[in-house]
Each structure stands twice: as C-alpha cells, then as structure tokens.
Design a protein around this motif. Structure first.
Motif, short mmCIF file in Angstrom:
data_model
loop_
_atom_site.label_atom_id
_atom_site.label_comp_id
_atom_site.label_asym_id
_atom_site.label_seq_id
_atom_site.Cartn_x
_atom_site.Cartn_y
_atom_site.Cartn_z
N GLY A 91 -6.42 16.00 19.16
CA GLY A 91 -5.67 15.66 17.96
C GLY A 91 -6.40 14.63 17.12
N ALA A 92 -6.94 13.59 17.78
CA ALA A 92 -7.71 12.57 17.06
C ALA A 92 -9.00 13.14 16.50
CB ALA A 92 -8.01 11.40 18.00
N LEU A 93 -9.61 14.06 17.24
CA LEU A 93 -10.84 14.71 16.75
C LEU A 93 -10.56 15.50 15.48
CD1 LEU A 93 -13.75 15.76 16.89
CD2 LEU A 93 -12.96 17.45 18.57
N TRP A 94 -9.48 16.28 15.48
CA TRP A 94 -9.17 17.08 14.29
C TRP A 94 -8.91 16.19 13.07
CZ3 TRP A 94 -11.43 20.19 16.82
CH2 TRP A 94 -10.98 20.94 17.90
N VAL A 95 -8.18 15.10 13.27
CA VAL A 95 -7.92 14.19 12.15
C VAL A 95 -9.23 13.57 11.66
CG1 VAL A 95 -6.83 12.01 11.46
CG2 VAL A 95 -5.55 13.67 12.83
N ASP B 214 0.82 -1.20 0.00
CA ASP B 214 0.00 0.00 0.00
C ASP B 214 0.86 1.26 0.00
OD1 ASP B 214 -2.22 -1.64 0.05
OD2 ASP B 214 -2.45 -1.54 2.22
N ARG B 215 0.19 2.40 -0.13
CA ARG B 215 0.84 3.70 -0.08
C ARG B 215 0.46 4.38 1.23
NH1 ARG B 215 -1.50 6.20 -5.39
NH2 ARG B 215 -3.27 4.92 -4.70
N VAL B 216 1.38 5.18 1.78
CA VAL B 216 1.12 5.75 3.09
C VAL B 216 1.56 7.21 3.19
CG1 VAL B 216 1.18 3.57 4.33
CG2 VAL B 216 3.29 4.83 3.98
N ALA B 217 0.71 8.00 3.81
CA ALA B 217 1.10 9.34 4.24
C ALA B 217 1.44 9.20 5.71
CB ALA B 217 -0.06 10.32 4.04
N LEU B 218 2.68 9.54 6.06
CA LEU B 218 3.17 9.35 7.42
C LEU B 218 3.34 10.71 8.08
CD1 LEU B 218 5.86 6.60 6.72
CD2 LEU B 218 3.49 6.31 7.45
N ALA B 219 2.58 10.94 9.14
CA ALA B 219 2.61 12.23 9.82
C ALA B 219 3.25 12.08 11.19
CB ALA B 219 1.19 12.78 9.97
N ALA B 220 4.14 13.02 11.51
CA ALA B 220 4.81 13.01 12.81
C ALA B 220 5.43 14.37 13.04
CB ALA B 220 5.89 11.93 12.87
N ARG B 221 5.67 14.68 14.31
CA ARG B 221 6.35 15.94 14.63
C ARG B 221 7.76 15.95 14.05
NH1 ARG B 221 4.65 19.11 19.19
NH2 ARG B 221 2.69 18.39 20.11
N THR B 222 8.43 14.80 14.11
CA THR B 222 9.80 14.67 13.62
C THR B 222 9.79 13.93 12.29
OG1 THR B 222 10.61 14.58 15.89
CG2 THR B 222 12.12 13.87 14.15
N LEU C 57 3.91 17.14 11.21
CA LEU C 57 2.58 17.53 11.69
C LEU C 57 2.49 17.48 13.21
CD1 LEU C 57 -0.41 18.21 11.09
CD2 LEU C 57 -0.85 15.74 11.01
N ASP C 58 1.93 18.53 13.77
CA ASP C 58 1.53 18.57 15.17
C ASP C 58 0.02 18.43 15.18
OD1 ASP C 58 0.77 19.18 17.74
OD2 ASP C 58 1.86 21.07 17.86
N ALA D 48 -3.34 22.83 10.64
CA ALA D 48 -2.26 22.04 10.04
C ALA D 48 -2.74 20.63 9.71
CB ALA D 48 -1.07 21.98 10.97
N VAL D 49 -3.59 20.08 10.56
CA VAL D 49 -4.14 18.73 10.31
C VAL D 49 -4.95 18.73 9.03
CG1 VAL D 49 -5.79 17.01 11.12
CG2 VAL D 49 -4.14 17.99 12.72
N PHE D 50 -5.82 19.71 8.86
CA PHE D 50 -6.64 19.78 7.65
C PHE D 50 -5.76 19.96 6.42
CE2 PHE D 50 -10.10 19.96 10.51
CZ PHE D 50 -11.27 19.78 9.80
N ALA D 51 -4.70 20.75 6.54
CA ALA D 51 -3.79 20.95 5.41
C ALA D 51 -3.06 19.66 5.06
CB ALA D 51 -2.79 22.06 5.75
#
Length: 286
Positions: A117-121, A34-42, A62-63, A69-72
């Motif tokens: 954070g989970a709500l925004w995502v 599969d393909r993945v978008a990986l989000a993390a502070r670092t 991403l924070d 920033a989450v929506f972006a």
C-alpha cells in the motif's frame, strides 16, 4: 523554516486518515491552515472534517492495496488542489501470531497494506513531486522496525521492508528536491490493537504466549496521538528533516539499546567477518 506554497497553505495527502494517528495528523495539518486530501476505507468520519473546514478537505474512499485506485486518488487530489506538498503513508494494520502460525493468506495480507500500500502511494505521488521539484514523503513505520519481537514477526517484517524501500527512495528522489522521512512511533492510544488480526495458535508456543501475557499485564501507558501530530508538523516544517525520527522516550531508548547490542556483536565477530573477504580475480570460464 516552514514554506507554504501560495496563500492557501500546503497540500497534504494522508492515508488511513479516518482514525488514530491519521486523524490526528489531519487535524494538525488543518490547524496549521493547510489543505488535505484524506484517504480511508471508511469515508464517514472524514465528512465531519470536510464540513468543519469548507474547501480545505477532500475526502477519498480508498483501499491502498488497490494500486489502480491509489493512482486515481492521487490524480484526483492533484486535479482538485493543483499540487502536492506533504504525503503521509499512514495506513497500516497489525497481525499478531508466531511466525510458524501464519497462513500464506495472512502473511500476504500483512504486507499488502503495510508494504505494498505504501509502495503504491509512493509510486503514485512521485511524478507530481518530481515535476514540482519539491515535496515531502513521510512513511509511518513503527517501533516494530527496530527489531523483531515474539508474535509480531510478520508486522515487523512488513515495516523492515518499508524502511528498506524508503532508504533507497530517499536517495533516488533527493536529486529532484523531494524529501523522504521515516517516522518510528511508540505507543499511542489508537485502535491498532483493538482492530488487529490474530492468527490461529499452536500449543507448542503456549508457554511463550503466557510469558508475553504476563509482561503485558504489567500495563503500559500510551500517549495522546496529538503529540505524534505535533512532532510530524515539526518534521515537515524543517528545512533539513531527518531520514528517521523516533517518537517517544521508550522508542528512543530501545533504538539505542538495540544498536549498541548489534555493534557489540559485530565487534565480537569482527575477525570472522573480515576473514570472509579476500578479493581474487574473476574465475575463468569453462
């Protein structure tokens, strides 16, 4: 059981993907083709995966506490891959301390990541999933959501809140073909405890803290995060995934133990419970 849109596999969006369970989830998704978008502070650790899997990894700094920033980040993911299939709300932190010991700032910080954070995502991905008429949102909860435990009260509270939100969301999203699952993991070898925040302490709780330290000193054996990742793949491959999935024998046994005790208490107080309800006409105004 598994259906992968197109020939290039599913598209995942995983938060907290640079380490621990998030990293294991990312590697499992990539291993499945599969393909993945990986989000993390670092972002640094994510670049390694991107280099190893050309064209299949989108690293995102991403924070999750930053709603805009989450929506972006979600918009960038959809623009890059064209769709979303599996969303894993994995980002989380652990703050330890007795309830009385938390400052307002510490209490709010615990909720900012684990709940908001989970709500925004969830809010950010739903328009795409609704439009597609498909998708699977996976909320990574915790053994801490099975009950409250000394020194993890605020952590448990944040996970209880996440599960209440997710139960409602599952019912709201079902009509659009969107699935929602809650995963409750036990112990895995991640840096959750080494990176945790600890509050200041009150001497009044020192005896309880000593009892807890004695219990922890007995030792525990945690599991390889790859086992949790394998369970996640089984979950998202299922045509009828459960709303909740317990990970680990200890969590499984504890869930049943807590449920039995609650049911016994409810039954013991049934008479009082039922006596507290007797329908009457609406009181007249005035």
């Amino acid at each position: 059981m598994r259906t992968s849109p197109g020939s290039t596999g599913r598209v995942w969006f995983i938060t907290g993907a640079s380490r621990g369970l998030g990293r294991a989830f990312a590697e499992a998704a990539l291993g499945a083709g599969d393909r993945v978008a990986l989000a993390a502070r670092t972002v640094g650790p994510l670049e390694e995966l991107a280099a190893a899997h050309p064209g299949r990894v989108l690293p995102l700094g991403l924070d999750v506490t930053d709603r805009e920033a989450v929506f972006a980040a979600v918009a960038e993911t959809v623009g890059h891959f064209g769709r979303l299939d599996v969303v894993v709300n994995n980002a989380g932190t652990l703050s330890m301390g007795m309830v009385e010991e938390f400052t307002e700032a510490e209490a709010r910080a615990q909720f900012e990541v684990n709940f908001f954070g989970a709500l925004w995502v969830s809010q950010a991905v739903l328009p795409t999933l609704r439009k597609q008429g498909s998708g699977h949102l996976v909320q990574i909860s915790s053994i801490g959501a099975l009950g409250g435990f000394p020194s993890t009260g605020l952590y448990s509270a944040s996970k209880f809140a996440l599960e209440g939100l997710s139960e409602a969301l599952a019912l709201e999203a079902a009509g659009f073909g969107v699935k929602v699952s809650i995963i409750e993991p036990g112990g895995y070898w991640t840096d959750l405890y080494t990176a945790m925040h600890c509050t200041g302490t009150l001497a009044a709780y020192d005896p309880l803290r000593a009892d807890l330290a004695a219990q922890f000193a007995e030792g525990s054996v945690d599991s390889d995060p790859k086992l949790a990742a394998a369970a996640l793949l089984t979950l998202v491959d299922s045509d009828e995934p459960p709303q909740r999935l317990l990970l680990g024998s200890m969590v499984y046994d504890l869930a049943f133990d807590i449920s039995r005790k609650r049911m016994a208490t409810w039954a013991g107080w049934e008479q009082v419970s039922r006596a507290a309800e007797y329908a009457i006409p609406a009181p007249s105004a005035g």
